[in-house]
Design an enzyme around this catalytic site. Structure first.
Site, mmCIF file in Angstrom:
data_model
loop_
_atom_site.group_PDB
_atom_site.id
_atom_site.type_symbol
_atom_site.label_atom_id
_atom_site.label_comp_id
_atom_site.label_asym_id
_atom_site.label_seq_id
_atom_site.Cartn_x
_atom_site.Cartn_y
_atom_site.Cartn_z
ATOM 1 N N HIS A 478 -0.893 2.087 7.111
ATOM 2 C CA HIS A 478 0.139 1.225 7.696
ATOM 3 C C HIS A 478 -0.480 -0.071 8.226
ATOM 4 C CE1 HIS A 478 3.983 0.561 9.979
ATOM 5 N NE2 HIS A 478 3.163 -0.187 10.702
ATOM 6 N N GLU A 479 -1.478 0.075 9.086
ATOM 7 C CA GLU A 479 -2.102 -1.112 9.671
ATOM 8 C C GLU A 479 -2.843 -1.927 8.612
ATOM 9 O OE1 GLU A 479 -1.057 -1.919 12.440
ATOM 10 O OE2 GLU A 479 -0.213 0.036 12.977
ATOM 11 N N HIS A 482 -0.461 -4.278 7.002
ATOM 12 C CA HIS A 482 -0.331 -5.508 7.789
ATOM 13 C C HIS A 482 -1.510 -6.439 7.515
ATOM 14 C CE1 HIS A 482 3.191 -4.646 10.149
ATOM 15 N NE2 HIS A 482 2.682 -3.603 10.755
ATOM 16 N N HIS A 485 -1.266 -8.394 4.403
ATOM 17 C CA HIS A 485 -0.313 -9.487 4.607
ATOM 18 C C HIS A 485 -1.044 -10.689 5.211
ATOM 19 C CE1 HIS A 485 4.178 -10.290 5.855
ATOM 20 N NE2 HIS A 485 3.751 -11.130 4.921
#
Length: 696
Positions: A478-479, A482, A485
């Site tokens: 999940h992290e 990010h 991104h």
């Protein structure tokens, strides 16, 4: 004669480190305040030059001046703020927290001075109405700049501006106090066990971690804390019901006690301050103010999503709960009364019975160094990028690893920091942040980002390396989503690059990556037994796949309940003066299962520890996780159709979404990738949920 060189504050000069990374090893506590003060002075000087410019306001001499460093100065205030506040979450201490109390009001005052500067706004307003032909990115920057002034009170009269100053300064300080209280309360509790019999049921990994925690505190026996890697296994495995209750109640009553860390009144005041700010700016509620710049756009759209999810998931959630309760009563007797501290324990028993699977079975295959290889390998397989640890890059704690990231053509892409384990000065949870954002400077150089993921994963013990649960692997993914991104950012302006997007879009790249966690092709690349080197067995992967939706409806409704609570606070039109705890119960009632038995309600409270909506930027925005989950399921369905490692599909995802930041409307970017708007269908299919068919 003293020949010692005069020491220069590291923030005032070139960092002289690989890729101009932060020289954590050279920064002293006293450097922060000096840099903050000088940074504010330089900002003020730059603003004076802008507003006193005799030339007609233009996009270049006004908007770009606000965005870029035009005087050859470092953007000092940004660089010191970034380091200081990142470390306030990841590696803080009493001295830093005391300094934050002093610095925060100055920063809020300075931000107000900028946004409420009438002459500066007049120039921005002129450019907004009269400007040259702009690129889409330039137009977005201009609109954001103008809107930022308006949303910060630029159109208010002098009395309104003064009132807004006071409200924002107080709200800023209270959010800081909220976070400091929560950190202190969470770190203050320990469950200290000296009787080995009270460890019954706990897996060896949890026992070894607790022994290490005790040793670190110079105590005999075993210590359990409220950090997730300690708290969660205790609730899941301990046979000691009284101790499960003790640690559950400790976790769920933090910041409600009669002491200096009580957050109840702080929360009420934060809620009211935000309502007053929104109404002063012409909005009915704080939610209306926030949602103006969100994909959801309106309160009714948020509630539609949340209520649709309740309708879709509630029947399954009730069946899931009934199965857990029936098993508990079968084990303990038909009169057994299941309580909140029992649910994880008996859910785990049911998972074992149905799928012969639990988190501990998987830990030996998820050794941290192998997981890192797997996650990096996934990024390489999708996007062609590579990671190389560089020990010459300074870090702020020995737990932190720093990597150089290279693009598929071998060019330098980014710096990536990974901070894995809980410790005394670190907030709970997991998050991604940046120490430098991406942008293209005036000379055309692409300044590449320095991104960081901060987590609280299982620590290594004296006898074993860090062995993760599947849930922790998902957290890492999940992290890392990010961070991709951030790392792929390729915008001209820093304020539009990377994760600088609307908050109900920002979770798409992160939640998208979680999908890979249960894919056999991915697990095969890194999930090897840490002792034998044997790959994770096919039949174990099959059990993971079959159990993927175990208790999924209860998990969904839990998230929905938090979204309802958030909206209940921030759709208030009148002063909020109710007691927090009963209000909380009422707010999320629609998403809660009907109680099986009557009990005196527990004096637990989520609000006082709900950092997302009190101090973390998700106020009136917690629904974003479910909103983005619809997007991520829909996006991953494309990969499932075209191949989960399909590089052409991945390149399209990178080009259309990951590299674009906030340069265009999120739905424009999404439709460019997908070819159309998302629907809830992919999420329901992934979760095995069937819609109720309405009778004609």
């Amino acid at each position: 004669m003293n020949n010692d060189k005069v020491r220069i504050n590291p923030f005032f000069e070139d960092y002289k480190t690989p890729h101009d990374t932060v020289p954590f090893d050279r920064i002293r506590l006293e450097d922060y305040e000096e840099a903050f003060m000088e940074g504010i002075r330089r900002d003020d000087e730059q603003i004076e030059k802008t507003i006193n410019n005799p030339e007609k306001p233009t996009f270049d001499n006004t908007i770009i001046n606000a965005e870029e460093d035009t005087e050859g100065y470092y953007d000092l205030l940004s660089r010191v703020s970034t380091v200081f506040f990142n470390l306030m979450s990841a590696e803080t201490n009493d001295e830093m927290q005391e300094l934050a109390q002093k610095i925060q009001p100055m920063l809020t005052k300075h931000a107000n001075d900028v946004r409420l500067n009438k002459r500066l706004f007049e120039r921005v307003k002129y450019v907004h109405r009269h400007h040259r032909k702009l690129t889409p990115e330039e137009k977005t920057l201009l609109d954001n700049c103008y809107d930022g002034f308006v949303r910060s009170g630029a159109l208010l009269d002098e009395e309104g501006k003064e009132k807004l100053r006071k409200l924002t300064e107080e709200a800023s300080m209270l959010s800081l106090q909220f976070s400091q209280n929560l950190l202190k309360e969470n770190k203050a509790f320990t469950l200290h066990i000296t009787d080995e019999k009270q460890l019954d049921g706990l897996p060896q990994t949890a026992i070894e971690a607790a022994a290490l925690a005790a040793k670190e505190r110079d105590l005999e026996g075993w210590v359990f804390t409220l950090d997730y890697p300690s708290y969660s296994p205790f609730l899941t495995y301990s046979t000691q019901r009284d101790l499960r209750e003790q640690i559950y109640m400790a976790r769920n009553t933090v910041c409600t006690h009669e002491n200096e860390e009580n957050n109840l009144e702080i929360c009420k005041r934060i809620i009211n301050l935000r309502r007053e700010i929104a109404q002063l700016l012409g909005f009915r509620t704080y939610a209306d103010y926030v949602l103006k710049n969100r994909m959801a756009s309106k309160v009714k759209n948020v509630y539609k999503l949340l209520y649709d999810l309740i309708d879709a998931y509630m029947p399954t959630a009730e069946k899931e709960y009934d199965q857990v309760e029936q098993l508990a009563q079968k084990m303990e007797g038909k009169d057994f009364d299941m309580r909140p501290w029992d649910q994880s324990y008996y859910s785990h028993k049911l998972q074992l019975k149905k799928y012969n699977l639990d988190a501990e079975m998987l830990r030996p295959y998820f050794e941290l160094s192998q997981v890192i290889k797997g996650v990096f390998g996934l990024a390489n397989r999708l996007y062609g990028i590579t990671f190389k640890e560089n020990k010459d890059i300074p870090v702020y704690h020995p737990d932190v690893k720093a990597y150089e990231v290279f693009d598929k053509d071998g060019s330098y892409l980014a710096v990536f920091y990974a901070d894995f384990h809980p410790r005394e000065g670190k907030q709970g949870g997991a998050w991604m942040t940046e120490y430098q954002g991406q942008y293209i400077d005036r000379k055309g150089k692409n300044i590449r980002p320095h991104v960081s993921v901060v987590m609280n994963l299982t620590k290594p013990t004296e006898d074993k390396p860090a062995l993760l649960t599947l849930s922790e692997v998902e957290t890492f993914l999940h992290e890392f989503g990010h961070s991709l991104h951030g790392m792929f950012a390729n915008s001209r302006f820093e304020s539009l690059s990377g994760t600088n997007v609307w908050w109900d879009f920002v979770e798409l790249p992160s939640q998208f990556m979680e999908n890979f966690a249960v894919e056999k092709e991915f697990l095969r690349t890194f999930a090897f037994h840490y002792q034998t080197g044997e790959p994770i067995p096919d039949e174990l992967i099959e059990r993971i796949r079959k159990s993927r939706n175990f208790m999924v409806a209860n998990g969904c409704l839990r998230q929905v309940s938090f979204g309802l609570l958030d909206m209940a606070y921030y759709t208030k039109r009148n002063e909020f003066n109710e007691d927090i705890i009963p209000f909380e119960r009422k707010a999320w009632k629609k998403a809660k299962l009907k109680p099986r038995k009557k009990h005196t309600p527990l004096n637990t409270c989520m609000t006082v520890q709900f950092s997302h909506i009190m101090a973390g930027g998700y106020a009136a925005g917690y629904y974003s996780y479910k909103w983005a989950e619809v997007l991520d399921a829909d996006a991953f369905s494309v990969f499932k159709k075209e191949g989960i490692f399909n590089q052409e599909t991945a390149q399209r995802f990178r080009d259309c979404i990951l590299s674009k930041g906030g340069t265009e409307h999120p739905m424009t970017l999404y439709k460019r990738f997908r070819g159309g708007e998302p629907t809830i269908d992919a999420l329901l299919k992934r979760n095995g949920i069937k819609r109720k068919t309405k009778k004609a």
